[in-house]
Design a protein around this motif. Structure first.
Motif, PDB file in Angstrom:
ATOM      1  N   ASN A  25       4.066   7.154  -0.597  1.00 32.55           N
ATOM      2  CA  ASN A  25       3.303   8.011   0.308  1.00 32.55           C
ATOM      3  C   ASN A  25       2.858   9.321  -0.325  1.00 32.55           C
ATOM      4  O   ASN A  25       3.171  10.397   0.155  1.00 32.55           O
ATOM      5  N   TRP A  26       2.097   9.220  -1.403  1.00 31.53           N
ATOM      6  CA  TRP A  26       1.647  10.385  -2.151  1.00 31.53           C
ATOM      7  C   TRP A  26       0.191  10.750  -1.881  1.00 31.53           C
ATOM      8  O   TRP A  26      -0.265  11.796  -2.287  1.00 31.53           O
ATOM      9  N   THR A  27      -0.564   9.907  -1.186  1.00 31.57           N
ATOM     10  CA  THR A  27      -1.964  10.230  -0.961  1.00 31.57           C
ATOM     11  C   THR A  27      -2.104  11.204   0.209  1.00 31.57           C
ATOM     12  O   THR A  27      -1.178  11.392   0.977  1.00 31.57           O
ATOM     13  N   ALA A  28      -3.255  11.785   0.356  1.00 33.29           N
ATOM     14  CA  ALA A  28      -3.494  12.766   1.426  1.00 33.29           C
ATOM     15  C   ALA A  28      -4.246  12.112   2.583  1.00 33.29           C
ATOM     16  O   ALA A  28      -5.313  12.569   2.975  1.00 33.29           O
ATOM     17  N   GLY A  29      -3.735  11.013   3.110  1.00 33.08           N
ATOM     18  CA  GLY A  29      -4.363  10.331   4.237  1.00 33.08           C
ATOM     19  C   GLY A  29      -5.099   9.059   3.876  1.00 33.08           C
ATOM     20  O   GLY A  29      -5.540   8.324   4.757  1.00 33.08           O
ATOM     21  N   CYS A  30      -5.244   8.787   2.599  1.00 26.63           N
ATOM     22  CA  CYS A  30      -5.935   7.576   2.154  1.00 26.63           C
ATOM     23  C   CYS A  30      -4.982   6.391   2.100  1.00 26.63           C
ATOM     24  O   CYS A  30      -3.790   6.514   2.390  1.00 26.63           O
ATOM     25  N   ILE A  31      -5.519   5.252   1.693  1.00 25.67           N
ATOM     26  CA  ILE A  31      -4.752   4.028   1.492  1.00 25.67           C
ATOM     27  C   ILE A  31      -4.869   3.703   0.010  1.00 25.67           C
ATOM     28  O   ILE A  31      -5.976   3.470  -0.478  1.00 25.67           O
TER      29      ILE A  31
ATOM     30  N   ILE B  82       0.825  -1.207   0.000  1.00 28.45           N
ATOM     31  CA  ILE B  82       0.000   0.000   0.000  1.00 28.45           C
ATOM     32  C   ILE B  82       0.859   1.257   0.000  1.00 28.45           C
ATOM     33  O   ILE B  82       2.025   1.231   0.378  1.00 28.45           O
ATOM     34  N   TYR B  83       0.250   2.351  -0.436  1.00 29.66           N
ATOM     35  CA  TYR B  83       0.802   3.697  -0.308  1.00 29.66           C
ATOM     36  C   TYR B  83      -0.077   4.416   0.711  1.00 29.66           C
ATOM     37  O   TYR B  83      -1.284   4.226   0.728  1.00 29.66           O
ATOM     38  N   LEU B  84       0.544   5.240   1.548  1.00 29.54           N
ATOM     39  CA  LEU B  84      -0.202   5.929   2.601  1.00 29.54           C
ATOM     40  C   LEU B  84      -0.166   7.424   2.417  1.00 29.54           C
ATOM     41  O   LEU B  84       0.405   7.929   1.452  1.00 29.54           O
ATOM     42  N   GLY B  85      -0.735   8.130   3.390  1.00 27.12           N
ATOM     43  CA  GLY B  85      -0.721   9.583   3.373  1.00 27.12           C
ATOM     44  C   GLY B  85       0.698  10.118   3.314  1.00 27.12           C
ATOM     45  O   GLY B  85       1.655   9.437   3.681  1.00 27.12           O
ATOM     46  N   PHE B  86       0.842  11.359   2.872  1.00 25.79           N
ATOM     47  CA  PHE B  86       2.187  11.920   2.689  1.00 25.79           C
ATOM     48  C   PHE B  86       2.889  12.166   4.013  1.00 25.79           C
ATOM     49  O   PHE B  86       4.077  12.454   4.037  1.00 25.79           O
ATOM     50  N   ALA B  87       2.183  12.037   5.147  1.00 23.57           N
ATOM     51  CA  ALA B  87       2.798  12.119   6.472  1.00 23.57           C
ATOM     52  C   ALA B  87       2.392  10.841   7.215  1.00 23.57           C
ATOM     53  O   ALA B  87       1.512  10.870   8.068  1.00 23.57           O
TER      54      ALA B  87
END
Length: 166
Positions: free
Chosen positions: A136-142, A57-62
Motif C-alpha cells: 500500500n505505497w501508492t497515493a490512491g492508485c492501483i 495489487i497494491y493500493l493507496g496508502f490509506a
C-alpha cells in the motif's frame, strides 16, 4: 567487419529474446471489464463473465474506504472507465481511471473540498523500484508489477469499464 556485424546481430537478437520492449501485443478475447476487489487485494480482467487474468495489487496508502478528497491516499470505489494511456509514465506504464465522476465531484464540493484525480493502474516507480515491494505505497492508485502492467496495457482498451469494490 564480419566479426563486428556478427556481434551486433547477436546483441540485437539477445535484446529481442529478452523482451527489451515494454510494449506487448495481445490477440486474445476482448477484455470487457476490469474488477478490483480492494479487500482481497486482487484485480481481474474479464471477458463477460470469464476471468482472463488476475493479479495481486497494491493500493493507496490509506486503503480502507472510498477516495473522497484530494490527498486522502485512498483508492476510489465505484464504476469508472479506463479513459487514457500513458506510455511515458513515471510508473513504467499506466492506464487512467475516470475518477472523479459527477457524484464524486458533487460530494467533495458539498464538503468544501476537492475530489482529487489522476488515479491510474500503473507499474512500479521508475526512480525507486524498491517502493513497489512495500504494501500500500501508492497515493490512491492501483499498482502492479512492471511485467503485469505491460500485459494489462496490451489487453485493456480505453472505454473499458472498471469496477472498484470495497
Amino acid at each position: 567487419m564480419k566479426r563486428r556485424t556478427f556481434g551486433l546481430g547477436l546483441l540485437a537478437g539477445l535484446l529481442a529474446a529478452c523482451g527489451g520492449s515494454k510494449f506487448r501485443s495481445y490477440n486474445g478475447p476482448e477484455v470487457t471489464s476490469v474488477v478490483v476487489n480492494k479487500g482481497t487485494g486482487r484485480m481481474y480482467l474479464l471477458h463477460h463473465t470469464e476471468i482472463l487474468k488476475e493479479y495481486d495489487i497494491y493500493l493507496g496508502f490509506a486503503p480502507a474506504g472510498p477516495k473522497q478528497f484530494e490527498g486522502d491516499g485512498k483508492t476510489p470505489e465505484g464504476t469508472y472507465l479506463i479513459d487514457r494511456r500513458n506510455p511515458n509514465s513515471a510508473f513504467h506504464l499506466s492506464l487512467g481511471i475516470s475518477y472523479p465522476n459527477a457524484q464524486d465531484m458533487a460530494f467533495a464540493e458539498s464538503q468544501g473540498k476537492r475530489p482529487g484525480g489522476d488515479i491510474f493502474i500503473h507499474g512500479q516507480p521508475n526512480n525507486d523500484k524498491k517502493a513497489g515491494k512495500k504494501a500500500n505505497w501508492t497515493a490512491g492508485c492501483i499498482a502492479v508489477k512492471d511485467r503485469e502492467i505491460e500485459e494489462i496495457y496490451a489487453m485493456v482498451r480505453n472505454g473499458t469499464v472498471i469496477t472498484i469494490r470495497a
